[in-house]
Design a protein around this motif. Structure first.
Motif, PDB file in Angstrom:
ATOM      1  N   PRO A   1      -2.658  -4.689  -0.009  1.00 49.43           N
ATOM      2  CA  PRO A   1      -0.914  -4.479  -0.229  1.00 49.43           C
ATOM      3  C   PRO A   1      -0.952  -3.118  -1.792  1.00 49.43           C
ATOM      4  O   PRO A   1       0.346  -2.998  -2.080  1.00 49.43           O
ATOM      5  CB  PRO A   1      -1.090  -5.238  -1.255  1.00 49.43           C
ATOM      6  CG  PRO A   1      -2.600  -6.004  -1.546  1.00 49.43           C
ATOM      7  CD  PRO A   1      -3.471  -5.334  -0.041  1.00 49.43           C
ATOM      8  N   ASP A   2      -1.696  -1.442  -1.715  1.00 48.67           N
ATOM      9  CA  ASP A   2      -1.291  -1.285  -2.982  1.00 48.67           C
ATOM     10  C   ASP A   2       0.299  -0.784  -2.226  1.00 48.67           C
ATOM     11  O   ASP A   2       0.302  -0.402  -1.180  1.00 48.67           O
ATOM     12  CB  ASP A   2      -2.659  -0.150  -2.707  1.00 48.67           C
ATOM     13  CG  ASP A   2      -4.275  -0.332  -3.708  1.00 48.67           C
ATOM     14  OD1 ASP A   2      -3.976  -1.697  -3.791  1.00 48.67           O
ATOM     15  OD2 ASP A   2      -5.303  -0.185  -3.227  1.00 48.67           O
ATOM     16  N   VAL A   3       0.778  -0.340  -3.612  1.00 48.40           N
ATOM     17  CA  VAL A   3       1.990   1.301  -3.510  1.00 48.40           C
ATOM     18  C   VAL A   3       1.400   2.169  -2.836  1.00 48.40           C
ATOM     19  O   VAL A   3       0.798   3.044  -4.008  1.00 48.40           O
ATOM     20  CB  VAL A   3       2.247   0.714  -4.212  1.00 48.40           C
ATOM     21  CG1 VAL A   3       3.676   1.354  -3.776  1.00 48.40           C
ATOM     22  CG2 VAL A   3       2.799  -0.592  -4.286  1.00 48.40           C
ATOM     23  N   ILE A   4       1.814   2.451  -1.629  1.00 51.60           N
ATOM     24  CA  ILE A   4       1.044   4.333  -1.788  1.00 51.60           C
ATOM     25  C   ILE A   4       2.505   5.349  -1.636  1.00 51.60           C
ATOM     26  O   ILE A   4       3.472   4.605  -0.635  1.00 51.60           O
ATOM     27  CB  ILE A   4      -0.391   4.601  -0.709  1.00 51.60           C
ATOM     28  CG1 ILE A   4      -0.861   3.634  -0.999  1.00 51.60           C
ATOM     29  CG2 ILE A   4      -0.830   5.715  -0.122  1.00 51.60           C
ATOM     30  CD1 ILE A   4      -1.863   3.442   0.615  1.00 51.60           C
ATOM     31  N   CYS A   5       2.211   5.984  -2.099  1.00 51.88           N
ATOM     32  CA  CYS A   5       3.881   6.978  -2.817  1.00 51.88           C
ATOM     33  C   CYS A   5       3.158   8.636  -1.919  1.00 51.88           C
ATOM     34  O   CYS A   5       1.951   8.998  -2.917  1.00 51.88           O
ATOM     35  CB  CYS A   5       4.432   6.972  -3.939  1.00 51.88           C
ATOM     36  SG  CYS A   5       5.724   7.595  -4.369  1.00 51.88           S
ATOM     37  N   LEU A   6       4.190   8.864  -1.760  1.00 53.22           N
ATOM     38  CA  LEU A   6       4.219  10.571  -2.028  1.00 53.22           C
ATOM     39  C   LEU A   6       4.848  11.420  -2.827  1.00 53.22           C
ATOM     40  O   LEU A   6       6.176  11.314  -2.753  1.00 53.22           O
ATOM     41  CB  LEU A   6       4.319  11.027  -0.694  1.00 53.22           C
ATOM     42  CG  LEU A   6       3.231  10.663   0.665  1.00 53.22           C
ATOM     43  CD1 LEU A   6       3.580  11.780   1.645  1.00 53.22           C
ATOM     44  CD2 LEU A   6       1.497  10.697  -0.073  1.00 53.22           C
ATOM     45  N   LEU A   7       5.034  12.028  -3.953  1.00 57.15           N
ATOM     46  CA  LEU A   7       5.686  12.351  -5.086  1.00 57.15           C
ATOM     47  C   LEU A   7       4.586  14.151  -4.794  1.00 57.15           C
ATOM     48  O   LEU A   7       4.370  14.460  -5.103  1.00 57.15           O
ATOM     49  CB  LEU A   7       5.074  11.915  -6.391  1.00 57.15           C
ATOM     50  CG  LEU A   7       5.055  10.312  -6.586  1.00 57.15           C
ATOM     51  CD1 LEU A   7       4.605  10.102  -7.689  1.00 57.15           C
ATOM     52  CD2 LEU A   7       6.920   9.846  -6.184  1.00 57.15           C
TER      53      LEU A   7
ATOM     54  N   SER B   1       1.369  14.766  -3.919  1.00 56.13           N
ATOM     55  CA  SER B   1       0.915  14.344  -4.588  1.00 56.13           C
ATOM     56  C   SER B   1       0.436  12.839  -4.053  1.00 56.13           C
ATOM     57  O   SER B   1       1.813  12.122  -3.797  1.00 56.13           O
ATOM     58  CB  SER B   1       0.544  13.968  -6.041  1.00 56.13           C
ATOM     59  OG  SER B   1       0.031  15.065  -6.783  1.00 56.13           O
ATOM     60  N   ILE B   2      -0.560  12.056  -3.950  1.00 64.52           N
ATOM     61  CA  ILE B   2      -0.285  11.104  -3.395  1.00 64.52           C
ATOM     62  C   ILE B   2      -1.002   9.740  -4.344  1.00 64.52           C
ATOM     63  O   ILE B   2      -1.908   9.900  -5.516  1.00 64.52           O
ATOM     64  CB  ILE B   2      -1.711  10.413  -1.865  1.00 64.52           C
ATOM     65  CG1 ILE B   2      -2.090  12.161  -1.190  1.00 64.52           C
ATOM     66  CG2 ILE B   2      -2.034   9.066  -2.219  1.00 64.52           C
ATOM     67  CD1 ILE B   2      -2.921  10.809   0.204  1.00 64.52           C
ATOM     68  N   ALA B   3      -0.380   9.418  -5.126  1.00 66.13           N
ATOM     69  CA  ALA B   3      -0.114   7.930  -5.660  1.00 66.13           C
ATOM     70  C   ALA B   3      -0.714   6.235  -5.754  1.00 66.13           C
ATOM     71  O   ALA B   3      -0.204   6.502  -4.483  1.00 66.13           O
ATOM     72  CB  ALA B   3       1.242   8.397  -6.822  1.00 66.13           C
ATOM     73  N   ARG B   4      -1.701   6.189  -5.893  1.00 66.87           N
ATOM     74  CA  ARG B   4      -1.650   4.733  -6.089  1.00 66.87           C
ATOM     75  C   ARG B   4      -1.114   3.734  -7.364  1.00 66.87           C
ATOM     76  O   ARG B   4      -1.154   4.082  -8.004  1.00 66.87           O
ATOM     77  CB  ARG B   4      -2.650   4.578  -5.639  1.00 66.87           C
ATOM     78  CG  ARG B   4      -3.716   3.087  -5.237  1.00 66.87           C
ATOM     79  CD  ARG B   4      -5.277   3.353  -5.705  1.00 66.87           C
ATOM     80  NE  ARG B   4      -5.901   1.423  -5.516  1.00 66.87           N
ATOM     81  CZ  ARG B   4      -6.357   0.949  -6.109  1.00 66.87           C
ATOM     82  NH1 ARG B   4      -6.403   1.793  -7.527  1.00 66.87           N
ATOM     83  NH2 ARG B   4      -6.756  -0.118  -5.828  1.00 66.87           N
ATOM     84  N   PHE B   5      -0.238   2.802  -6.727  1.00 64.89           N
ATOM     85  CA  PHE B   5      -0.380   1.412  -7.483  1.00 64.89           C
ATOM     86  C   PHE B   5      -0.934   0.012  -7.091  1.00 64.89           C
ATOM     87  O   PHE B   5      -0.215  -0.246  -6.437  1.00 64.89           O
ATOM     88  CB  PHE B   5       1.221   1.559  -7.852  1.00 64.89           C
ATOM     89  CG  PHE B   5       2.145   2.630  -8.236  1.00 64.89           C
ATOM     90  CD1 PHE B   5       2.413   2.708  -9.553  1.00 64.89           C
ATOM     91  CD2 PHE B   5       2.401   3.815  -7.303  1.00 64.89           C
ATOM     92  CE1 PHE B   5       3.167   4.351 -10.182  1.00 64.89           C
ATOM     93  CE2 PHE B   5       2.996   4.950  -7.877  1.00 64.89           C
ATOM     94  CZ  PHE B   5       3.159   4.868  -9.160  1.00 64.89           C
TER      95      PHE B   5
END
Length: 360
Positions: free
Chosen positions: A302-308, A327-331
């Motif tokens: 369930p991590d949020v994976i986002c490309l920025l 960048s691949i960001a993880r929240f």
């Protein structure tokens, strides 16, 4: 200290006005986890701006600050993005659904909350709250967006249940009573098809005391902080993102390939390469569900994976393309959402990909 605990120690969002709305919307796109909702989020944000006017605002309150016996309804939009574009909401559908649910239960609402804080639904709770003259709760049932109702959990373990009130833009309404959330999901989908392609829905009518214990607190504040950290003009600063939001950048590189599956229900992969020779892979369906660097998993739902992009712009499953540097960001989410019980609903297998073997 966890990201959630660090956030709770800082002042949160108290008023959703036009200035805060821009940041909340930007953060909501991040918390959509790659779901292609940009145009529809913009549509809802424009509607919210119109509803607020130049000086309007919606009070934002944590569930814990409400009387414990106060009633809170959760709202969201559901259905076809194309239908939503062709027949935009008026802004009243969400509040009408909330009214119908409260009337069915014979209770009076004290506040409204968004069912999930990602994508276009990041402002759904505030839209309903404004029309009802109520505050919006700083929280939701997911801490991000997920594709289905079965991923909306109480306490990280229990899927929400019916009834669900549905309202379409033509004034048609329905109330769905169901024994399980799986059945409810099927009936809601049928309702979308029969009511013009999309519906506003109200569900999970709960006491504020129970919501303070079992919901995800601070979701709107987190979206607001993420949006502020990415507000233009900005050059993406990983350290700033971590300090402001608890997120982290796990890789930066150029997309070299996006191997979309011919079958819509099957996962597909995005390959990236850094100038150092390191490689990354992101597995996706409607959202980004897993990421690995040099074959080592670094983020999994369930991590949020986002490309920025370097300018802080969100790249989703609809807008990514080879040649784009991101960048691949993880929240991370509330720790309760990583329990074995939670992962049966929101883990890799539940969302249609395998475990770490998905990276091979």
């Amino acid at each position: 200290m966890s990201a959630a605990a660090a956030d709770s120690a800082r002042p949160g969002l108290t008023l959703l006005d036009r200035a805060a709305l821009a940041d909340v919307t930007r953060g909501g796109l991040v918390l959509a986890g790659g779901a292609g909702q940009g145009p529809h989020t913009a549509l809802l944000t424009e509607l919210m701006c119109h509803v607020l006017g130049p000086a309007g605002a919606v009070p934002v309150v944590p569930a814990r600050d409400l009387p414990g016996d106060a009633w809170v309804a959760h709202v969201a939009l559901r259905g076809s993005p194309l239908a939503l574009s062709e027949l935009p909401p008026s802004g009243l559908e969400l509040s009408e659904a909330a009214r119908a649910l409260a009337a069915h239960r014979g209770v009076e609402l004290t506040a409204v909350a968004g069912a999930q804080v990602g994508g276009m639904n990041v402002v759904a709770g505030a839209l309903a709250a404004h029309d009802l003259g109520l505050p919006v709760v700083d929280g939701d049932l997911a801490g991000r967006s997920f594709p289905g109702l079965a991923q909306l959990l109480l306490g990280g373990t229990r899927p929400v249940s019916g009834p669900v009130a549905l309202q379409d833009p033509r004034g048609n309404a329905a109330l769905v009573e169901c024994g399980s959330i799986t059945t409810c999901e099927r009936l809601v989908e049928a309702g979308c098809a029969g009511l013009g392609g999309w519906v506003a829905m109200a569900l999970c009518l709960v006491r504020a005391g129970d919501l303070a214990r079992d919901g995800v607190g601070g979701s709107l504040t987190r979206a607001w902080r993420i949006g502020r950290a990415l507000a233009p003009p900005v050059v993406l600063d990983p350290a700033r993102l971590v300090a402001a939001t608890g997120g982290e950048v796990v890789f930066r590189g150029t997309i070299t390939e996006a191997r979309r599956s011919a079958a819509p229900a099957r996962p597909w992969a995005i390959a990236l390469e850094a100038g150092t020779g390191e490689v990354a892979r992101v597995d996706a369906r409607e959202q980004f569900l897993a990421a690995a660097v040099n074959g080592r998993p670094v983020a999994t739902t369930p991590d949020v994976i986002c490309l920025l992009t370097d300018a802080g712009t969100v790249v989703d499953v609809d807008t990514l393309r080879p040649g784009l540097t991101v960048s691949i960001a993880r929240f991370t989410l509330d720790p309760r959402w990583y329990s074995p019980a939670a992962l049966t609903h929101i883990g890799p297998a539940a969302l249609g990909i395998g475990p770490a073997a998905a990276f091979t």
